[in-house]
Design an enzyme around this catalytic site. Structure first.
Site, mmCIF file in Angstrom:
data_model
loop_
_atom_site.group_PDB
_atom_site.id
_atom_site.type_symbol
_atom_site.label_atom_id
_atom_site.label_comp_id
_atom_site.label_asym_id
_atom_site.label_seq_id
_atom_site.Cartn_x
_atom_site.Cartn_y
_atom_site.Cartn_z
ATOM 1 N N LYS A 153 14.811 13.881 -0.797
ATOM 2 C CA LYS A 153 13.992 14.500 0.052
ATOM 3 C C LYS A 153 14.378 15.737 0.486
ATOM 4 C CE LYS A 153 12.185 10.347 2.030
ATOM 5 N NZ LYS A 153 11.934 9.410 3.397
ATOM 6 N N LYS A 235 5.981 2.515 -9.984
ATOM 7 C CA LYS A 235 5.430 1.661 -8.942
ATOM 8 C C LYS A 235 4.163 2.174 -8.271
ATOM 9 C CE LYS A 235 7.918 0.074 -5.691
ATOM 10 N NZ LYS A 235 9.079 -0.239 -4.695
ATOM 11 N N LYS A 238 1.089 5.281 -2.351
ATOM 12 C CA LYS A 238 0.263 6.125 -1.937
ATOM 13 C C LYS A 238 0.325 7.610 -1.895
ATOM 14 C CE LYS A 238 2.490 5.446 2.717
ATOM 15 N NZ LYS A 238 2.309 4.753 4.201
#
Length: 371
Positions: A153, A235, A238
């Site tokens: 991140k 995978k 969202k």
């Protein structure tokens, strides 16, 4: 529902709270809302209030959470909408507010009955932040800096915010505050649970054996592998920029039909369950199996016996999804149309959570030497 009756009773009691003759009734209601938990393991899970639950989340974890609940064990099943975690990356306030409501409605619609579990909003229980600070004093900088999620991140940011760095310490506080023993997580979050285990040991070694050691509870092996509809090598997520890659629990029948119709499979005519070599087809078989409480092999056998082709199979998967998700979507819409009701659910959960959290932080402060 029972919860609605509880809320109405609660409002009536509050109106007459100052009358002595009603004191015993108020105490009785409070005892009901915070019924003593039965002995045994305690589950804690935090869910980010960003976006909607997708099919992978639902089949891999959330559906099972609802199936495991009981009124008697309410205080041992704790689920938290983690808005403090959400702001470790920039959030638009209005979207965050609506996201909290939407996630609460999603969880309740998926089966997290608030009369059978504690469901609350993280920031309303101040003890999370208090314990985070205390645990931060026994955590080292190198221990946090080596975490994979932090590295991934932070690489995408020009400036790394301190909140992102401290995320695992707050997550540890979330878990230890309720003395949770079982923490449902995905494989990509295992390192954060290891931090919680590390800080549990560090605190216990420094101040006395107090916190139980939490352990990670991984999702069902098959259901945890629900893949992207557009790129089955990944995978389902969202955050995928391709909106057709992911089924959300509030998708309409037409949207579901379109997404399944355009899902990626392969050029082989026969339909077989082969996750390694045919991930797209295997993904649809897995979804069909999970929705109907079957094994992938049973679905494959049904397809062979009935000479079902890919077009027919995709329609079969679509019908299963629509049938299963329609009641969830309808209940979610109903809940979102009653924001005061959602607030009441979170308020009742907050009171139950704070009862546990306040006792823990009192003990922790005494062990540390604050009083």
């Amino acid at each position: 529902s029972l919860l609605q009756e509880m809320i109405l009773t609660r409002m009536r009691l509050q109106n007459v709270f100052r009358h002595p003759q009603y004191t015993s009734s108020v105490k009785l209601m409070k005892r009901f809302l915070s019924a003593k938990a039965i002995e045994g393991p305690r589950t804690f899970s935090g869910i980010q209030p960003t976006g909607t639950i997708h099919l992978g989340n639902y089949l891999g974890a959330v559906r099972r959470w609802g199936e495991e609940l009981s009124v008697e064990n309410r205080k041992n099943k704790i689920y938290c909408v983690v808005d403090l975690h959400a702001i470790t990356l920039p959030q638009e306030p209005s979207k965050l507010r609506s996201g909290i409501k939407k996630m609460t409605a999603s969880l309740v619609a998926c089966g997290l009955d608030p009369t059978k579990c504690i469901l609350f909003q993280q920031s309303t229980v101040k003890e999370h932040a208090e314990l985070c600070w205390i645990l931060g004093t026994v955590c080292t900088v190198p221990r946090l800096g080596q975490l994979t999620q932090y590295k991934e991140k932070s690489e995408r940011l020009s400036e790394v915010l301190l909140g992102l760095y401290l995320y695992p310490v707050l997550q540890s506080a979330d878990i230890l505050l309720y003395k949770a023993t079982d923490v449902p997580v995905g494989e990509d979050n295992l390192q954060n649970i290891q931090i919680a285990q590390h800080l549990c040991q560090k605190f216990n070694t420094t101040y006395g054996n107090y916190f139980p050691r939490p352990k990670a509870i991984l999702p069902d092996n098959n259901n945890a592998r629900v893949r992207s509809l557009r790129n089955p090598d990944k995978k389902m997520s969202k955050s995928d920029p391709d909106m057709k890659s992911c089924i959300f629990i509030d998708d309409t029948p037409d949207v579901i039909r379109s997404k399944i119709k355009k899902s990626v499979t392969d050029t082989i005519k026969e339909i077989r369950y082969d996750p390694e070599n045919r991930p797209g087809v295997a993904n649809l078989i897995l979804i069909q199996a999970s929705l109907n409480n079957q094994s992938p092999e049973e679905v494959e056998q049904h397809i062979i016996q009935n000479n079902i082709n890919k077009v027919q199979f995709k329609e079969m998967v679509t019908e299963s999804l629509v049938e299963h998700l329609n009641p969830i979507r309808s209940e979610m819409q109903r809940l979102l149309s009653e924001p005061a009701y959602l607030d009441s659910i979170l308020k009742i959960g907050e009171e139950s959570a704070r009862e546990i959290a306040a006792n823990t932080i009192h003990d922790v402060k005494k062990l540390v030497g604050f009083h």
